[in-house]
Design a protein around this motif. Sequence first.
Motif, mmCIF file in Angstrom:
data_model
loop_
_atom_site.group_PDB
_atom_site.id
_atom_site.type_symbol
_atom_site.label_atom_id
_atom_site.label_comp_id
_atom_site.label_asym_id
_atom_site.label_seq_id
_atom_site.Cartn_x
_atom_site.Cartn_y
_atom_site.Cartn_z
ATOM 1 N N VAL A 1 0.846 -1.201 0.000
ATOM 2 C CA VAL A 1 0.000 0.000 0.000
ATOM 3 C C VAL A 1 0.878 1.246 0.000
ATOM 4 N N MET A 2 1.953 1.238 0.762
ATOM 5 C CA MET A 2 2.860 2.390 0.776
ATOM 6 C C MET A 2 3.463 2.614 -0.593
ATOM 7 N N GLU A 3 3.963 1.571 -1.219
ATOM 8 C CA GLU A 3 4.588 1.718 -2.539
ATOM 9 C C GLU A 3 3.578 2.221 -3.561
ATOM 10 N N GLY B 1 6.537 7.357 3.611
ATOM 11 C CA GLY B 1 7.380 6.175 3.392
ATOM 12 C C GLY B 1 8.855 6.453 3.555
ATOM 13 N N PHE B 2 9.200 7.223 4.557
ATOM 14 C CA PHE B 2 10.583 7.701 4.732
ATOM 15 C C PHE B 2 11.600 6.568 4.798
ATOM 16 N N CYS B 3 11.276 5.490 5.467
ATOM 17 C CA CYS B 3 12.263 4.406 5.649
ATOM 18 C C CYS B 3 12.259 3.412 4.487
ATOM 19 N N MET C 1 10.815 -0.297 5.636
ATOM 20 C CA MET C 1 11.523 -1.118 6.629
ATOM 21 C C MET C 1 10.778 -1.215 7.953
ATOM 22 N N CYS C 2 9.567 -0.692 8.004
ATOM 23 C CA CYS C 2 8.748 -0.768 9.224
ATOM 24 C C CYS C 2 9.399 -0.017 10.377
ATOM 25 N N ALA C 3 10.113 1.056 10.045
ATOM 26 C CA ALA C 3 10.879 1.762 11.069
ATOM 27 C C ALA C 3 10.415 3.189 11.336
ATOM 28 N N THR D 1 5.801 6.597 8.814
ATOM 29 C CA THR D 1 5.241 7.652 7.964
ATOM 30 C C THR D 1 4.383 7.109 6.816
ATOM 31 N N CYS D 2 4.089 5.844 6.872
ATOM 32 C CA CYS D 2 3.118 5.258 5.930
ATOM 33 C C CYS D 2 1.839 4.888 6.681
ATOM 34 N N HIS D 3 1.694 5.487 7.867
ATOM 35 C CA HIS D 3 0.522 5.222 8.711
ATOM 36 C C HIS D 3 -0.766 5.512 7.932
ATOM 37 N N ASP E 1 5.047 -2.308 17.249
ATOM 38 C CA ASP E 1 5.994 -1.415 17.924
ATOM 39 C C ASP E 1 6.081 -0.070 17.219
ATOM 40 N N THR E 2 6.178 -0.098 15.898
ATOM 41 C CA THR E 2 6.274 1.159 15.147
ATOM 42 C C THR E 2 4.977 1.944 15.245
ATOM 43 N N LEU E 3 3.856 1.262 15.264
ATOM 44 C CA LEU E 3 2.568 1.955 15.379
ATOM 45 C C LEU E 3 2.424 2.698 16.705
HETATM 46 FE FE1 FES Z 1 8.552 3.452 7.112
HETATM 47 FE FE2 FES Z 1 6.344 2.073 6.502
HETATM 48 S S1 FES Z 1 7.603 3.212 5.182
HETATM 49 S S2 FES Z 1 7.271 2.301 8.442
#
Ligand code: FES
Length: 108
Positions: free
Chosen positions: A24-26, A38-40, A43-45, A48-50, A70-72
Motif C-alpha cells: 500500500v505504501m509503494e 514512506g521515509f524508511c 523497513m517498518c521503522a 510515515t506510511c501510517h 511497535d512502530t505503530l
Molecule cells: Fe517506514 Fe512504513 S515506510 S514504516
Amino acid sequence: MIKVTFVDASGVEYAIEATAGTTVMEAAIANEIPSIIGFCGGMCACGTCHCYPAAEWAGKLAPADDNEKDTLKRVLDWRPSSRLGCQIRLDATLNGLVVDLPTRQRTP
Ligand code: FES
C-alpha cells in the motif's frame, strides 16, 4: 491490477491501480497520494506510511506483527484500525481496498 482507493481526511478520494505484490505504501508513493511519506522505504521503522484501512477490509488483512505494532506506537493520531501501509502487500484478495489517510504524519 489491484484497485485501491485512498480517502483523505476531507473525503477526497484517490482511486489508483497497483501491481499485485506491491505494498500500500509503494502504491501510494507511485501515485503521489498525499499523507503517505514512506521515509524508511518500507523497513517498518519510521511510521510515515501510517494509514487506516476501512473497517470492512480489516478481516482480510494479515494481522500486524510485533515489529509493526511497535512502530505503530509512535505514529500520530493512532486508532484501533491503524496500520502501516508498507506492511500491507496487495494481492487479488485486496482488490477494491479502501484506505483512509491521516491528516498528518510524524516527522521522521
Ligand atoms: Fe517506514 Fe512504513 S515506510 S514504516
